[in-house]
Write a protein that holds these residues in place. Structure first.
Motif, PDB file in Angstrom:
ATOM      1  N   TYR A 215      26.884  34.135  36.666  1.00 56.69           N
ATOM      2  CA  TYR A 215      28.022  34.472  36.904  1.00 56.69           C
ATOM      3  C   TYR A 215      28.979  33.599  37.840  1.00 56.69           C
ATOM      4  CZ  TYR A 215      26.724  39.082  35.108  1.00 56.69           C
ATOM      5  OH  TYR A 215      26.047  40.107  34.120  1.00 56.69           O
TER       6      TYR A 215
ATOM      7  N   ASP B 294      34.312  34.799  36.884  1.00 58.91           N
ATOM      8  CA  ASP B 294      34.205  36.078  36.559  1.00 58.91           C
ATOM      9  C   ASP B 294      34.717  36.934  37.575  1.00 58.91           C
ATOM     10  OD1 ASP B 294      32.539  36.032  33.884  1.00 58.91           O
ATOM     11  OD2 ASP B 294      31.066  34.663  35.315  1.00 58.91           O
TER      12      ASP B 294
ATOM     13  N   ASN C 249      40.601  40.793  32.698  1.00 58.37           N
ATOM     14  CA  ASN C 249      39.259  40.872  32.816  1.00 58.37           C
ATOM     15  C   ASN C 249      38.478  40.519  34.051  1.00 58.37           C
ATOM     16  OD1 ASN C 249      39.071  42.033  30.187  1.00 58.37           O
ATOM     17  ND2 ASN C 249      39.082  40.165  29.297  1.00 58.37           N
TER      18      ASN C 249
ATOM     19  N   LEU D 247      30.631  43.883  34.695  1.00 63.98           N
ATOM     20  CA  LEU D 247      30.593  42.343  33.963  1.00 63.98           C
ATOM     21  C   LEU D 247      29.582  42.873  32.959  1.00 63.98           C
ATOM     22  CD1 LEU D 247      30.691  39.772  36.717  1.00 63.98           C
ATOM     23  CD2 LEU D 247      32.145  40.088  34.850  1.00 63.98           C
TER      24      LEU D 247
ATOM     25  N   SER E 106      30.800  42.379  28.945  1.00 58.88           N
ATOM     26  CA  SER E 106      30.500  41.145  28.464  1.00 58.88           C
ATOM     27  C   SER E 106      29.557  41.129  27.294  1.00 58.88           C
ATOM     28  CB  SER E 106      29.259  40.375  29.609  1.00 58.88           C
ATOM     29  OG  SER E 106      28.251  41.022  29.804  1.00 58.88           O
TER      30      SER E 106
END
Length: 235
Positions: free
Chosen positions: A2, A53, A81, A126, A130
């Motif tokens: 990440y 992220d 996001n 996440l 994801s």
């Protein structure tokens, strides 16, 4: 892996936060790439290229405030996001921050325990949001990680067993994906990577998934299996 961005004009805060995140990554056995910015305008110019992220964003950063940066991300880039954690010495920003949908607010100096809880929450989000990307017969596909029960390989083919019973496949090797999988996935042998979310039970060298499949845990993988499982339970 990440990507984490830290945007704060105080270089010392950036270094301390990076150090705490690295300690977290070792403790949770999760991989992070971390980049730091002391200039909010420069960060806005480079955010699309870096594509983080998670963002730790100073509210009082000069020139382009943290709130303005967040509005740029949400309204101009249409990015809902990105997980944003605001950081500040002050505590009176609550109403203004709601407009840009932050995921948490951390008061400086940031306490390790509160940072760890924030990162735990971010990783869970996440993982849920994801996707696993793969190609089959020159077409590209995605499947949410949250729907994957386990990966397994046979004859240079990787199979993806979903919780709804569907099985997908593509040409490849498990070793090429294991390092990029989100928290909660653990390799239990050369042929299997399981999603602990769908673990039904385990004992000794075996685990049973929620579809009833009983899988062997290789001797060399058992300690890591227990470590990851403990981390998730603790989180």
């Amino acid at each position: 892996m990440y990507k984490i961005a830290i945007c704060d004009d105080d270089a010392i805060i950036c270094e301390e936060l990076e150090s705490k995140i690295i300690e977290y990554s070792f403790d949770r056995t999760v991989s992070f790439e971390i980049q730091k910015w002391n200039d909010s305008v420069l960060f806005c110019n480079q955010i699309v290229e870096y594509n983080p992220d998670i963002l730790f964003l100073d509210i009082e950063i000069p020139n382009f405030s943290g709130v303005e940066v967040a509005k740029f991300i949400r309204n101009e880039l249409n990015n809902e996001n990105l997980i944003i954690f605001f950081i500040s010495y002050k505590k009176n920003y609550a109403m203004e921050l709601f407009q840009v949908h932050p995921h948490d607010f951390l008061v400086k100096p940031i306490e390790t325990q509160k940072l760890n809880r924030a990162l735990d929450k971010a990783l869970k989000l996440l993982q849920l949001n994801s996707y696993f990307h793969y190609s089959y017969k020159k077409k590209n596909y995605v499947v949410p990680y949250s729907e994957v029960m386990y990966f397994y390989s046979q004859n240079k083919t990787v199979f993806i067993k979903k919780y709804d019973g569907e099985t997908l496949s593509y040409l490849g090797k498990l070793k090429d994906i294991v390092l990029d999988l989100p928290l909660g996935f653990v390799c239990i042998s050369k042929s299997y990577i399981i999603n602990l979310r769908y673990l039904k039970s385990w004992k000794s060298g075996f685990c049973t998934m929620k579809d009833g499949m009983e899988l062997s845990i290789a001797q060399s993988k058992r300690q890591n299996f227990k470590t990851v499982l403990l981390q998730l339970e603790r989180g």
